[in-house]
Design a protein around this motif. Structure first.
Motif, PDB file in Angstrom:
ATOM      1  N   GLY A   1      79.784 -41.681  -4.474  1.00 40.76           N
ATOM      2  CA  GLY A   1      80.887 -40.757  -4.740  1.00 40.76           C
ATOM      3  C   GLY A   1      80.427 -39.313  -4.672  1.00 40.76           C
ATOM      4  N   GLY A   2      79.255 -39.039  -5.244  1.00 40.73           N
ATOM      5  CA  GLY A   2      78.728 -37.683  -5.208  1.00 40.73           C
ATOM      6  C   GLY A   2      78.437 -37.222  -3.791  1.00 40.73           C
ATOM      7  N   ILE A   3      77.891 -38.120  -2.971  1.00 40.03           N
ATOM      8  CA  ILE A   3      77.616 -37.787  -1.569  1.00 40.03           C
ATOM      9  C   ILE A   3      78.923 -37.533  -0.823  1.00 40.03           C
ATOM     10  CG2 ILE A   3      76.743 -38.720   0.604  1.00 40.03           C
ATOM     11  CD1 ILE A   3      74.619 -40.215  -1.095  1.00 40.03           C
ATOM     12  N   ALA A   4      79.946 -38.344  -1.105  1.00 39.63           N
ATOM     13  CA  ALA A   4      81.244 -38.166  -0.438  1.00 39.63           C
ATOM     14  C   ALA A   4      81.851 -36.806  -0.778  1.00 39.63           C
ATOM     15  CB  ALA A   4      82.194 -39.286  -0.851  1.00 39.63           C
ATOM     16  N   ARG A   5      81.656 -36.351  -2.004  1.00 39.72           N
ATOM     17  CA  ARG A   5      82.204 -35.041  -2.386  1.00 39.72           C
ATOM     18  C   ARG A   5      81.492 -33.919  -1.637  1.00 39.72           C
ATOM     19  NH1 ARG A   5      81.681 -37.996  -7.294  1.00 39.72           N
ATOM     20  NH2 ARG A   5      83.730 -38.733  -7.999  1.00 39.72           N
ATOM     21  N   ILE A   6      80.202 -34.038  -1.467  1.00 40.45           N
ATOM     22  CA  ILE A   6      79.482 -33.042  -0.669  1.00 40.45           C
ATOM     23  C   ILE A   6      79.989 -33.070   0.769  1.00 40.45           C
ATOM     24  CG2 ILE A   6      77.225 -32.447   0.298  1.00 40.45           C
ATOM     25  CD1 ILE A   6      75.976 -33.439  -2.339  1.00 40.45           C
ATOM     26  N   GLU A   7      80.249 -34.267   1.286  1.00 43.66           N
ATOM     27  CA  GLU A   7      80.776 -34.383   2.653  1.00 43.66           C
ATOM     28  C   GLU A   7      82.156 -33.749   2.782  1.00 43.66           C
ATOM     29  OE1 GLU A   7      80.503 -38.560   3.346  1.00 43.66           O
ATOM     30  OE2 GLU A   7      78.382 -38.471   3.935  1.00 43.66           O
ATOM     31  N   ASP A   8      82.950 -33.770   1.694  1.00 41.67           N
ATOM     32  CA  ASP A   8      84.242 -33.068   1.710  1.00 41.67           C
ATOM     33  C   ASP A   8      84.042 -31.573   1.963  1.00 41.67           C
ATOM     34  OD1 ASP A   8      85.609 -35.403   1.168  1.00 41.67           O
ATOM     35  OD2 ASP A   8      85.822 -35.014  -0.978  1.00 41.67           O
ATOM     36  N   THR A   9      83.057 -30.989   1.280  1.00 42.76           N
ATOM     37  CA  THR A   9      82.748 -29.571   1.464  1.00 42.76           C
ATOM     38  C   THR A   9      82.386 -29.287   2.915  1.00 42.76           C
ATOM     39  OG1 THR A   9      81.918 -29.393  -0.808  1.00 42.76           O
ATOM     40  CG2 THR A   9      81.230 -27.674   0.745  1.00 42.76           C
ATOM     41  N   ILE A  10      81.513 -30.119   3.456  1.00 41.77           N
ATOM     42  CA  ILE A  10      81.041 -29.902   4.825  1.00 41.77           C
ATOM     43  C   ILE A  10      82.177 -30.114   5.828  1.00 41.77           C
ATOM     44  CG2 ILE A  10      79.414 -30.726   6.565  1.00 41.77           C
ATOM     45  CD1 ILE A  10      77.569 -31.486   4.149  1.00 41.77           C
ATOM     46  N   HIS A  11      83.044 -31.083   5.554  1.00 40.02           N
ATOM     47  CA  HIS A  11      84.199 -31.311   6.424  1.00 40.02           C
ATOM     48  C   HIS A  11      85.072 -30.067   6.516  1.00 40.02           C
ATOM     49  CE1 HIS A  11      88.480 -32.347   7.029  1.00 40.02           C
ATOM     50  NE2 HIS A  11      88.017 -33.224   7.901  1.00 40.02           N
TER      51      HIS A  11
END
Length: 427
Positions: free
Chosen positions: A154-164
């Protein structure tokens, strides 16, 4: 496009303070081309500034735009009951459409009250950034990052949201992105170190809640043997361009660290008082040289995104607390709400009306009871203006609002969608 604002009373930089001058402001493209006489300036549009006041756009250094949906729905609760017992359960019910319309409402309110740029923390990819992008405002956007360990999916997915969002909206020159670790009580050290690795990789700064409540500080001492400020400093977070929201519960050592590391502290005086978290040590931070700016926090805790409210409260609460009438002056407040706020957001040539600066300009109608008689416009910005005087708002030379009309935003639709969402969420 060239715009000439004629014969307007303008708040201009004057050394460490400000001066007021009746002048013409020449805007060419996104830049203030000149201040003084507009004679000979080839204007495509002329604005009559008679009876009007021009100031640099206000900068809201900390908010959660989507939470405008929660205005007046989580009141008279202590901080942890407010966050974990009320706000988070409502957040769990939000759809992408809800997030979009809540953010549209926030942008509408900020434009109408003279904010031209803000630092936002949200809980999703795309919807919030899309709404901000369509508003025309400048913003630094961070996805709130929560996680434990480097392998937390979940934490990695949230970082990926930022990068997206960074990759998707990077062509919008009014938008910037930063990593937004939520707080030390919703992350662990390994995850914070992962966030810092990603910030370094993408050249981003840090936006974090810090030392907001007594419980946060007490828990940090129990778990780590130090204050939240010392904890983040020890892991090297302040090597990044950092905006730390709240910073209410600080020791002398904490203040020294924040000053030495050049951390920008975004104080949220109304939210902190309303949630029972107290008053930040603003006069002490001023003396130590901490870089101070002002945020409203969300409409779920403030309950408004109107910077004029927080500007006045910031000055008055510290005068009352210290029993010193000349502490936290109007001039200092205006600088926090414009120049220092712009610097906190990494916005260059922004926050003052000057030749060569960005044309982020707010025009206020001085023919209002709150601004009459016209004695000291700087004092008026802090002590008597309430935001209703804002008549027109320009960002990068583009008029987002003129004569209180925002043509690219459908106010009735925004209100309808937000009310519909809250009837479902909290009905």
């Amino acid at each position: 496009m060239n715009t000439l604002i004629k014969n307007i009373t303008a708040i201009l930089p004057d050394g460490e303070g400000y001066k007021t001058e009746v002048c013409d402001i020449c805007v060419s493209g996104d830049t203030i081309a000149g201040i003084g006489s507009g004679e000979g300036f080839a204007a495509d549009k002329v604005i009559d500034g008679g009876g009007r006041l021009a100031t640099a756009g206000l900068v809201n250094a900390h908010t959660h735009s989507y939470m405008s949906l929660f205005r007046n729905s989580a009141d008279d609760l202590m901080f942890h009951d407010w966050l974990f017992g009320r706000i988070m359960p409502m957040e769990d019910k939000l759809t992408q459409d809800d997030l979009y319309w809540g953010t549209q409402l926030a942008c509408l309110e900020m434009i109408k009250t003279g904010t031209t740029a803000f630092l936002d923390m949200n809980i999703c990819r795309d919807a919030v950034t899309r709404a901000i992008s369509e508003s025309g405002l400048k913003a630094v956007i961070s996805r709130g990052l929560v996680g434990n360990g480097r392998d937390d999916e979940g934490g990695i997915a949230r970082i990926e949201d930022t990068i997206h969002d960074y990759n998707t909206y990077g062509d919008n020159k009014r938008l910037k992105f930063t990593m937004g670790p939520h707080a030390i009580y919703t992350t662990d050290r390994a995850y914070l170190e992962l966030v810092m690795d990603k910030a370094a990789e993408y050249g981003m700064g840090i936006n974090v809640h810090l030392s907001e409540s007594v419980k946060e500080v007490e828990d940090c001492y129990k778990e780590h043997g130090c204050s939240p400020v010392e904890y983040l400093d020890d892991m090297g977070m302040f090597k990044f361009h950092t905006v730390a929201a709240h910073c209410v519960q600080l020791s002398d050592k904490d203040i020294e660290i924040l000053a030495d590391r050049g951390v920008y502290v975004a104080s949220n005086p109304i939210s902190n008082a309303k949630l029972g978290n107290g008053f930040a040590r603003i006069p002490d931070m001023q003396k130590a040289g901490v870089r101070l700016c002002i945020g409203t926090d969300s409409a779920g805790s403030n309950n408004t995104l109107n910077m004029f409210s927080d500007m006045m409260f910031m000055a008055l609460c510290h005068k009352g607390n210290t029993r010193t009438a000349n502490t936290v002056t109007a001039t200092e407040i205006l600088k926090m709400a414009t120049e220092t706020g712009a610097a906190a957001l990494g916005l260059e040539n922004t926050g003052v009306l000057k030749e060569g600066g960005k044309a982020d300009i707010v025009i206020m109608n001085m023919n209002c009871p709150s601004l009459q008689p016209i004695n000291d416009p700087v004092a008026a910005m802090c002590y008597s203006a309430n935001g209703s005087e804002v008549e027109s708002v320009m960002v990068d030379g583009e008029l987002l609002m003129e004569n209180r009309v925002i043509p690219h935003m459908d106010e009735e639709k925004i209100y309808y969608e937000c009310n519909k969402a809250m009837k479902r969420i909290d009905g």
